[in-house]
Design a protein around this motif. Structure first.
Motif, PDB file in Angstrom:
ATOM      1  N   SER A  19       0.815  -1.208   0.000  1.00  0.00           N
ATOM      2  CA  SER A  19       0.000   0.000   0.000  1.00  0.00           C
ATOM      3  C   SER A  19       0.851   1.262   0.000  1.00  0.00           C
ATOM      4  CB  SER A  19      -0.951  -0.010   1.192  1.00  0.00           C
ATOM      5  OG  SER A  19      -0.208   0.060   2.391  1.00  0.00           O
ATOM      6  N   ASN A  20       2.126   1.165   0.288  1.00  0.00           N
ATOM      7  CA  ASN A  20       3.015   2.327   0.280  1.00  0.00           C
ATOM      8  C   ASN A  20       3.745   2.485  -1.047  1.00  0.00           C
ATOM      9  OD1 ASN A  20       2.390   2.962   2.945  1.00  0.00           O
ATOM     10  ND2 ASN A  20       3.933   1.571   3.723  1.00  0.00           N
ATOM     11  N   GLN A  21       3.356   1.700  -2.041  1.00  0.00           N
ATOM     12  CA  GLN A  21       4.029   1.710  -3.331  1.00  0.00           C
ATOM     13  C   GLN A  21       3.076   2.205  -4.420  1.00  0.00           C
ATOM     14  OE1 GLN A  21       7.353   0.590  -3.741  1.00  0.00           O
ATOM     15  NE2 GLN A  21       7.353   0.546  -1.525  1.00  0.00           N
ATOM     16  N   TYR A  22       3.635   2.910  -5.396  1.00  0.00           N
ATOM     17  CA  TYR A  22       2.886   3.323  -6.584  1.00  0.00           C
ATOM     18  C   TYR A  22       3.320   2.387  -7.711  1.00  0.00           C
ATOM     19  CZ  TYR A  22       0.777   6.203 -10.182  1.00  0.00           C
ATOM     20  OH  TYR A  22       0.001   6.656 -11.219  1.00  0.00           O
ATOM     21  N   ALA A  23       2.370   1.600  -8.228  1.00  0.00           N
ATOM     22  CA  ALA A  23       2.678   0.604  -9.255  1.00  0.00           C
ATOM     23  C   ALA A  23       2.534   1.218 -10.645  1.00  0.00           C
ATOM     24  CB  ALA A  23       1.742  -0.586  -9.118  1.00  0.00           C
ATOM     25  N   ILE A  24       3.575   1.038 -11.455  1.00  0.00           N
ATOM     26  CA  ILE A  24       3.543   1.476 -12.853  1.00  0.00           C
ATOM     27  C   ILE A  24       3.721   0.236 -13.708  1.00  0.00           C
ATOM     28  CG2 ILE A  24       4.549   2.979 -14.610  1.00  0.00           C
ATOM     29  CD1 ILE A  24       5.945   4.438 -12.202  1.00  0.00           C
ATOM     30  N   TYR A  44      11.322  -7.287 -20.408  1.00  0.00           N
ATOM     31  CA  TYR A  44      10.379  -7.148 -21.513  1.00  0.00           C
ATOM     32  C   TYR A  44       8.987  -6.806 -21.012  1.00  0.00           C
ATOM     33  CZ  TYR A  44      14.126  -9.413 -24.058  1.00  0.00           C
ATOM     34  OH  TYR A  44      15.349  -9.725 -24.608  1.00  0.00           O
ATOM     35  N   THR A  45       8.287  -6.018 -21.811  1.00  0.00           N
ATOM     36  CA  THR A  45       6.924  -5.641 -21.456  1.00  0.00           C
ATOM     37  C   THR A  45       5.988  -6.828 -21.665  1.00  0.00           C
ATOM     38  OG1 THR A  45       6.474  -4.842 -23.688  1.00  0.00           O
ATOM     39  CG2 THR A  45       7.292  -3.229 -22.077  1.00  0.00           C
ATOM     40  N   PRO A  46       4.947  -6.934 -20.846  1.00  0.00           N
ATOM     41  CA  PRO A  46       4.592  -6.047 -19.758  1.00  0.00           C
ATOM     42  C   PRO A  46       5.417  -6.335 -18.502  1.00  0.00           C
ATOM     43  CG  PRO A  46       2.948  -7.768 -19.950  1.00  0.00           C
ATOM     44  CD  PRO A  46       3.924  -7.969 -21.074  1.00  0.00           C
ATOM     45  N   THR A  47       5.746  -5.288 -17.793  1.00  0.00           N
ATOM     46  CA  THR A  47       6.452  -5.425 -16.525  1.00  0.00           C
ATOM     47  C   THR A  47       6.020  -4.291 -15.602  1.00  0.00           C
ATOM     48  OG1 THR A  47       8.601  -5.857 -15.511  1.00  0.00           O
ATOM     49  CG2 THR A  47       8.531  -4.105 -17.141  1.00  0.00           C
ATOM     50  N   THR A  48       6.055  -4.548 -14.321  1.00  0.00           N
ATOM     51  CA  THR A  48       5.593  -3.565 -13.342  1.00  0.00           C
ATOM     52  C   THR A  48       6.761  -3.123 -12.479  1.00  0.00           C
ATOM     53  OG1 THR A  48       3.415  -4.617 -13.290  1.00  0.00           O
ATOM     54  CG2 THR A  48       3.944  -3.120 -11.485  1.00  0.00           C
ATOM     55  N   LEU A  49       6.898  -1.805 -12.348  1.00  0.00           N
ATOM     56  CA  LEU A  49       7.889  -1.209 -11.457  1.00  0.00           C
ATOM     57  C   LEU A  49       7.143  -0.474 -10.350  1.00  0.00           C
ATOM     58  CD1 LEU A  49      10.417   0.274 -14.053  1.00  0.00           C
ATOM     59  CD2 LEU A  49      10.410  -1.990 -13.007  1.00  0.00           C
ATOM     60  N   TYR A  50       7.797  -0.333  -9.200  1.00  0.00           N
ATOM     61  CA  TYR A  50       7.156   0.294  -8.048  1.00  0.00           C
ATOM     62  C   TYR A  50       7.974   1.483  -7.568  1.00  0.00           C
ATOM     63  CZ  TYR A  50       4.471  -3.994  -7.989  1.00  0.00           C
ATOM     64  OH  TYR A  50       3.662  -5.036  -8.345  1.00  0.00           O
ATOM     65  N   LEU A  51       7.284   2.568  -7.259  1.00  0.00           N
ATOM     66  CA  LEU A  51       7.902   3.750  -6.665  1.00  0.00           C
ATOM     67  C   LEU A  51       7.337   3.926  -5.267  1.00  0.00           C
ATOM     68  CD1 LEU A  51       7.583   6.502  -9.423  1.00  0.00           C
ATOM     69  CD2 LEU A  51       9.679   5.463  -8.601  1.00  0.00           C
ATOM     70  N   PRO A  52       8.149   4.380  -4.320  1.00  0.00           N
ATOM     71  CA  PRO A  52       7.565   4.727  -3.019  1.00  0.00           C
ATOM     72  C   PRO A  52       6.563   5.868  -3.218  1.00  0.00           C
ATOM     73  CG  PRO A  52       9.963   4.632  -2.902  1.00  0.00           C
ATOM     74  CD  PRO A  52       9.590   4.534  -4.349  1.00  0.00           C
ATOM     75  N   LYS A  53       5.411   5.790  -2.568  1.00  0.00           N
ATOM     76  CA  LYS A  53       4.377   6.814  -2.755  1.00  0.00           C
ATOM     77  C   LYS A  53       4.850   8.209  -2.338  1.00  0.00           C
ATOM     78  CE  LYS A  53       0.033   4.534  -3.191  1.00  0.00           C
ATOM     79  NZ  LYS A  53      -1.303   4.329  -2.682  1.00  0.00           N
ATOM     80  N   PRO A  88      -4.215   7.907  -8.934  1.00  0.00           N
ATOM     81  CA  PRO A  88      -3.521   8.159  -7.658  1.00  0.00           C
ATOM     82  C   PRO A  88      -2.798   6.962  -7.058  1.00  0.00           C
ATOM     83  CG  PRO A  88      -5.886   8.022  -7.318  1.00  0.00           C
ATOM     84  CD  PRO A  88      -5.659   7.949  -8.802  1.00  0.00           C
ATOM     85  N   ASP A  89      -3.190   5.722  -7.419  1.00  0.00           N
ATOM     86  CA  ASP A  89      -2.604   4.541  -6.778  1.00  0.00           C
ATOM     87  C   ASP A  89      -1.704   3.726  -7.685  1.00  0.00           C
ATOM     88  OD1 ASP A  89      -3.916   4.993  -4.301  1.00  0.00           O
ATOM     89  OD2 ASP A  89      -5.754   4.226  -5.199  1.00  0.00           O
ATOM     90  N   SER A  90      -2.046   3.652  -8.963  1.00  0.00           N
ATOM     91  CA  SER A  90      -1.267   2.867  -9.914  1.00  0.00           C
ATOM     92  C   SER A  90      -1.690   3.257 -11.321  1.00  0.00           C
ATOM     93  CB  SER A  90      -1.480   1.368  -9.703  1.00  0.00           C
ATOM     94  OG  SER A  90      -2.821   1.018 -10.002  1.00  0.00           O
ATOM     95  N   VAL A  91      -0.882   2.834 -12.293  1.00  0.00           N
ATOM     96  CA  VAL A  91      -1.202   3.153 -13.680  1.00  0.00           C
ATOM     97  C   VAL A  91      -0.644   2.065 -14.587  1.00  0.00           C
ATOM     98  CG1 VAL A  91       0.868   4.532 -14.144  1.00  0.00           C
ATOM     99  CG2 VAL A  91      -1.242   5.021 -15.397  1.00  0.00           C
ATOM    100  N   ARG A  92      -1.306   1.895 -15.712  1.00  0.00           N
ATOM    101  CA  ARG A  92      -0.787   1.035 -16.780  1.00  0.00           C
ATOM    102  C   ARG A  92      -0.601   1.940 -17.980  1.00  0.00           C
ATOM    103  NH1 ARG A  92      -3.292  -4.513 -19.310  1.00  0.00           N
ATOM    104  NH2 ARG A  92      -1.699  -4.756 -20.909  1.00  0.00           N
ATOM    105  N   ILE A  93       0.622   2.004 -18.469  1.00  0.00           N
ATOM    106  CA  ILE A  93       0.929   2.876 -19.596  1.00  0.00           C
ATOM    107  C   ILE A  93       1.478   2.025 -20.736  1.00  0.00           C
ATOM    108  CG2 ILE A  93       3.211   3.473 -18.645  1.00  0.00           C
ATOM    109  CD1 ILE A  93       2.747   6.302 -19.889  1.00  0.00           C
ATOM    110  N   THR A  94       0.932   2.254 -21.930  1.00  0.00           N
ATOM    111  CA  THR A  94       1.288   1.434 -23.095  1.00  0.00           C
ATOM    112  C   THR A  94       1.960   2.291 -24.153  1.00  0.00           C
ATOM    113  OG1 THR A  94      -0.593  -0.013 -22.677  1.00  0.00           O
ATOM    114  CG2 THR A  94       0.378  -0.114 -24.879  1.00  0.00           C
ATOM    115  N   ALA A  95       3.098   1.812 -24.634  1.00  0.00           N
ATOM    116  CA  ALA A  95       3.792   2.479 -25.739  1.00  0.00           C
ATOM    117  C   ALA A  95       3.412   1.757 -27.029  1.00  0.00           C
ATOM    118  CB  ALA A  95       5.297   2.431 -25.531  1.00  0.00           C
TER     119      ALA A  95
END
Length: 165
Positions: A19-24, A44-53, A88-95
């Protein structure tokens, strides 16, 4: 503390951290592009990275232009910005893949990446099932055994038989 309690504490602790992570979740179309952010290869995509909120707390948008999707054909595309008020909590971004030659090579590689990730998931599921089996076996082995003893009198004395289970 027995093994079951240790496992439950670990699960609760790890859930709290999430819950303290922002998922991309970085994706590409087609999938299977190499994700490189600021010079670091993330697979390789898809892959998820996490940032501290905390890093997203005072920002209105998240700039992901330092991240690039590169397909095996050499086609490239940069990721853009993400409005944090919308996500605000996570996002999925596609290139999306640019209109460039050798689309078929990229599609074939996407299939190979998908098959590889599927195999990894199967292997992880098998390892998880084995870990649960081992844990159950360890719990069963740690459980005290019961012994049933039956004694009866005979002409020559007393005979006893014991059964452990």
């Amino acid at each position: 503390m027995n093994k079951f309690h240790i496992v439950m504490v670990a699960v609760i602790f790890l859930s709290g951290c999430a819950s303290n992570q922002y998922a991309i979740q970085f994706d590409s179309n087609p999938q299977g592009a190499m994700l490189v952010c600021d010079g670091k290869n993330w697979g390789y995509t898809p892959t998820t990275l996490y940032l501290p909120k905390e890093k997203t707390k005072d920002q209105s948008e998240l700039n992901l232009s330092g991240c690039t999707a590169t397909w095996v054909s050499g086609a490239k595309n940069r990721y853009g910005t993400v409005p944090l008020n919308q996500y605000p909590d996570s996002v999925r971004i596609t290139a999306p893949r640019p209109n460039a030659p050798n689309l078929e090579a990229d599609m074939n590689f996407a299939l190979k990446v998908q098959q590889f990730k599927y195999q990894q998931a199967q292997d992880a599921a098998a390892a998880n099932a084995q870990a649960w089996k081992d844990l159950n076996h360890a719990i069963k082995d740690a459980t005290p055994k019961s012994t049933y003893t039956n004694c009866y009198g005979t002409y020559g004395g007393v005979n006893c038989t014991s059964t452990s289970y």
